[in-house]
Design a protein around this motif. Structure first.
Motif, mmCIF file in Angstrom:
data_model
loop_
_atom_site.group_PDB
_atom_site.id
_atom_site.type_symbol
_atom_site.label_atom_id
_atom_site.label_comp_id
_atom_site.label_asym_id
_atom_site.label_seq_id
_atom_site.Cartn_x
_atom_site.Cartn_y
_atom_site.Cartn_z
ATOM 1 N N TYR A 60 10.317 0.266 -2.415
ATOM 2 C CA TYR A 60 10.009 1.394 -3.303
ATOM 3 C C TYR A 60 8.695 2.040 -2.895
ATOM 4 O O TYR A 60 7.811 1.375 -2.356
ATOM 5 N N SER A 61 8.576 3.323 -3.220
ATOM 6 C CA SER A 61 7.337 4.069 -2.974
ATOM 7 C C SER A 61 6.783 4.570 -4.296
ATOM 8 O O SER A 61 7.545 5.019 -5.157
ATOM 9 N N PHE A 62 5.459 4.510 -4.428
ATOM 10 C CA PHE A 62 4.811 5.105 -5.598
ATOM 11 C C PHE A 62 4.005 6.339 -5.204
ATOM 12 O O PHE A 62 3.025 6.693 -5.873
ATOM 13 N N PHE A 79 19.714 11.240 7.459
ATOM 14 C CA PHE A 79 19.455 12.230 6.411
ATOM 15 C C PHE A 79 18.505 11.593 5.397
ATOM 16 O O PHE A 79 18.905 11.113 4.331
ATOM 17 N N THR A 80 17.242 11.534 5.778
ATOM 18 C CA THR A 80 16.219 10.835 5.002
ATOM 19 C C THR A 80 14.858 11.306 5.464
ATOM 20 O O THR A 80 14.735 12.049 6.442
ATOM 21 N N PHE A 81 13.820 10.823 4.773
ATOM 22 C CA PHE A 81 12.465 11.058 5.239
ATOM 23 C C PHE A 81 12.225 10.188 6.474
ATOM 24 O O PHE A 81 12.733 9.071 6.575
ATOM 25 N N PHE A 82 11.443 10.701 7.398
ATOM 26 C CA PHE A 82 11.159 10.054 8.680
ATOM 27 C C PHE A 82 10.791 8.572 8.571
ATOM 28 O O PHE A 82 11.152 7.751 9.412
ATOM 29 N N GLU A 113 17.336 -1.982 1.233
ATOM 30 C CA GLU A 113 17.568 -0.704 0.555
ATOM 31 C C GLU A 113 16.291 0.123 0.516
ATOM 32 O O GLU A 113 15.293 -0.334 -0.042
ATOM 33 N N ASP A 114 16.334 1.324 1.084
ATOM 34 C CA ASP A 114 15.214 2.251 0.937
ATOM 35 C C ASP A 114 15.398 2.949 -0.413
ATOM 36 O O ASP A 114 16.196 3.878 -0.548
ATOM 37 N N THR A 115 14.660 2.443 -1.403
ATOM 38 C CA THR A 115 14.795 2.912 -2.780
ATOM 39 C C THR A 115 13.620 3.803 -3.167
ATOM 40 O O THR A 115 13.329 3.984 -4.351
ATOM 41 N N ALA A 116 12.949 4.362 -2.149
ATOM 42 C CA ALA A 116 11.750 5.181 -2.385
ATOM 43 C C ALA A 116 12.031 6.336 -3.349
ATOM 44 O O ALA A 116 11.160 6.734 -4.117
ATOM 45 N N GLN A 117 13.251 6.859 -3.319
ATOM 46 C CA GLN A 117 13.572 8.034 -4.152
ATOM 47 C C GLN A 117 14.354 7.652 -5.406
ATOM 48 O O GLN A 117 14.854 8.536 -6.100
ATOM 49 N N ALA A 118 14.475 6.357 -5.685
ATOM 50 C CA ALA A 118 15.409 5.982 -6.757
ATOM 51 C C ALA A 118 14.938 4.829 -7.635
ATOM 52 O O ALA A 118 15.760 4.049 -8.110
ATOM 53 N N SER A 173 4.670 11.984 -6.009
ATOM 54 C CA SER A 173 5.816 12.824 -6.386
ATOM 55 C C SER A 173 7.081 12.023 -6.693
ATOM 56 O O SER A 173 8.078 12.581 -7.154
ATOM 57 N N LYS A 174 7.068 10.718 -6.455
ATOM 58 C CA LYS A 174 8.275 9.909 -6.692
ATOM 59 C C LYS A 174 8.500 9.721 -8.202
ATOM 60 O O LYS A 174 7.595 9.951 -8.996
ATOM 61 N N ASN A 175 9.676 9.260 -8.590
ATOM 62 C CA ASN A 175 9.988 9.161 -10.032
ATOM 63 C C ASN A 175 9.003 8.272 -10.779
ATOM 64 O O ASN A 175 8.648 8.557 -11.911
ATOM 65 N N ASN A 181 0.772 -1.237 0.000
ATOM 66 C CA ASN A 181 0.000 0.000 0.000
ATOM 67 C C ASN A 181 0.810 1.298 0.000
ATOM 68 O O ASN A 181 0.301 2.359 -0.352
ATOM 69 N N SER A 182 2.085 1.241 0.396
ATOM 70 C CA SER A 182 2.903 2.462 0.429
ATOM 71 C C SER A 182 4.370 2.084 0.561
ATOM 72 O O SER A 182 4.698 0.926 0.859
ATOM 73 N N GLY A 183 5.234 3.066 0.380
ATOM 74 C CA GLY A 183 6.663 2.853 0.588
ATOM 75 C C GLY A 183 6.966 2.566 2.053
ATOM 76 O O GLY A 183 7.838 1.759 2.377
ATOM 77 N N THR A 184 6.222 3.219 2.921
ATOM 78 C CA THR A 184 6.402 2.987 4.357
ATOM 79 C C THR A 184 6.080 1.537 4.692
ATOM 80 O O THR A 184 6.839 0.856 5.398
ATOM 81 N N ASP A 185 4.958 1.041 4.167
ATOM 82 C CA ASP A 185 4.596 -0.361 4.404
ATOM 83 C C ASP A 185 5.601 -1.317 3.778
ATOM 84 O O ASP A 185 5.865 -2.398 4.325
HETATM 85 C C1 LIG Z 1 8.666 8.711 0.243
HETATM 86 C C2 LIG Z 1 9.641 7.994 1.098
HETATM 87 C C3 LIG Z 1 9.260 6.945 1.949
HETATM 88 C C4 LIG Z 1 7.835 6.589 2.221
HETATM 89 O O1 LIG Z 1 7.062 6.291 1.126
HETATM 90 P P1 LIG Z 1 5.456 6.438 1.210
HETATM 91 O O2 LIG Z 1 4.975 5.804 -0.034
HETATM 92 O O3 LIG Z 1 5.154 7.901 1.278
HETATM 93 O O4 LIG Z 1 4.999 5.729 2.423
HETATM 94 C C5 LIG Z 1 10.252 6.268 2.629
HETATM 95 N N1 LIG Z 1 11.538 6.600 2.518
HETATM 96 C C6 LIG Z 1 11.945 7.619 1.731
HETATM 97 C C7 LIG Z 1 13.402 7.924 1.638
HETATM 98 C C8 LIG Z 1 11.014 8.358 1.012
HETATM 99 O O5 LIG Z 1 11.423 9.379 0.253
#
Ligand SMILES: *Cc1c(COP(=O)(O)O)cnc(C)c1O
Length: 370
Positions: free
Chosen positions: A183-185, A87-90, A159-164, A188-190, A61-65
């Motif tokens: 990954y996150s969709f 140095f990342t999103f919470f 790997e937190d690849t949410a931004q890549a 605003s992500k790529n 459901n999300s990048g966080t999940d």
């Molecule tokens: C956006 C992001 C997330 C979370 O993704 P969501 O889909 O908003 O839950 C996690 N880590 C990083 C680095 C992000 O940029």
């Protein structure tokens, strides 16, 4: 004459470009009458796995999940420590806390802004279970050293690849070098959906199986629950939209690199401005184009650019280890803290025009000199 506002991100260009295909995909899903775990989700997972070159892609459901479920599927739990960056999103650290493990923050490389591999070994304790690098702003973390350390100490790598999404490390897709890529969709992500969405990529059959169970209440078979899980599924509409967008991603990322190269040229001589780092091992996808502004001018420049009609953002004003929920842990990370004082992300999207970039560069110069 009223000056026009230049936003930090313009999604309308892409929506217009793909309008017919997206509308057809949405109609198709509505007509099918299937909205959860249907044909679109399965097809998207196959296509994403093929694109990334991995065995399994598990949508959530999300990048966080993706991070929470990925950590759990990798066996990270109560009492474990996970080495990561502040140095990342919470959400990166939040996910670690959600599985009742503890984030152990190490400082960044001051040039790349990514986790500094040279600081990892001294942070390892008998409780350390995993390393969680973030490919921040679309630039790869230094994965070779991270993988070597993980092998030496028997640690998992998530790997937190949410931004890549689509970014590379020496020819391999980011998110496929460690045990799990998340990954996150977020729009605003790529690769953005038109709502929330996320994905777990792995070559490990066992991890994939547990992740598949965790996203549907811990069950393999309906109404036969084997684990305490979540309700965390990508829906059919988002999967159908992502299927339309995925084939365009490489081209869009290439356009982002061209926009970045133009900015590099326009901004490299500007006083007090440092353009974003590149790394020989990284195929950068410029989720953000983030400059650094020295001489304590960043906040003033941010405000002045707003007055001049340019949208910019500070990612992130308070580093994660200094946020109220983690401040008591007492981490001190000088390079992370300095970066948080200096960074400014300026407008970028694949079709940002050269003449708009020139206006942005001129406004930046004005803001710095005033
Ligand atoms: C956006 C992001 C997330 C979370 O993704 P969501 O889909 O908003 O839950 C996690 N880590 C990083 C680095 C992000 O940029």
């Amino acid at each position: 004459m009223e000056a026009t506002w230049i936003p930090i991100l313009n999604l309308k260009v892409e929506i217009e470009e793909l309008w017919d295909e997206i509308a057809a995909a949405i109609h198709h899903v509505l007509r099918s009458g299937t909205f959860i775990m249907g044909q679109q989700v399965h097809a998207f997972e196959r296509e994403a796995a093929e694109y990334l070159g991995v065995k399994h892609a598990v949508s959530v459901n999300s990048g966080t999940d993706a991070l929470v479920i990925g950590l759990k599927a990798a066996g990270v739990g109560p009492g474990d420590e996970v080495i990561t960056t502040a140095f990342t999103f919470f959400a990166t650290a939040e996910a670690i806390s959600q599985v009742n493990a503890r984030p152990v923050f190490v400082d960044i490389d001051p040039v790349t802004l990514n986790l500094d591999p040279a600081l990892i070994e001294q942070a390892i304790t008998p409780r350390t279970k995993a390393i969680l690098p973030v490919h921040v702003f679309g630039l790869a973390a230094e994965m070779k050293s991270i993988m070597e350390i993980s092998e030496k100490y028997g640690l998992k790598v998530i790997e937190d690849t949410a931004q890549a999404f689509g970014g590379g490390y020496r020819g391999a897709k980011l998110g496929t070098l460690g045990d799990i890529g998340c990954y996150s969709f977020f729009p605003s992500k790529n690769l953005g959906a038109y709502g929330d969405g996320g994905l777990i990529a792995t070559n490990n059959d066992g991890i994939a199986e547990v992740a598949q169970m965790l996203r549907v209440h811990g069950s393999r078979q309906k109404y036969y629950n084997e684990l305490i899980g979540y309700n965390s599924r990508l829906d059919e509409l988002q999967a159908a939209i992502l299927r339309v967008k995925l084939p365009h991603l490489d081209h869009w990322n290439e356009l982002r690199r061209q926009v970045a190269a133009k900015y590099d040229e326009l901004l490299k001589e500007l006083e007090d401005v440092t353009i974003p780092a590149k790394a020989p091992y990284s195929e950068h996808v410029y989720h953000q184009y983030t400059i650094r502004i020295g001489s304590n001018k960043r906040n003033d420049v941010h405000t002045k650019l707003k007055e001049l009609g340019i949208g910019t953002m500070i990612y992130y004003p308070t580093p994660v280890h200094r946020l109220p929920v983690y401040a008591h842990l007492g981490f001190q990370l000088p390079y992370t803290e300095q970066a948080a004082r200096e960074v400014l992300s300026i407008p970028i999207w694949p079709k940002l025009e050269h003449h708009t970039q020139k206006i942005i560069a001129e406004s930046l110069q004005k803001a710095i000199l005033s």
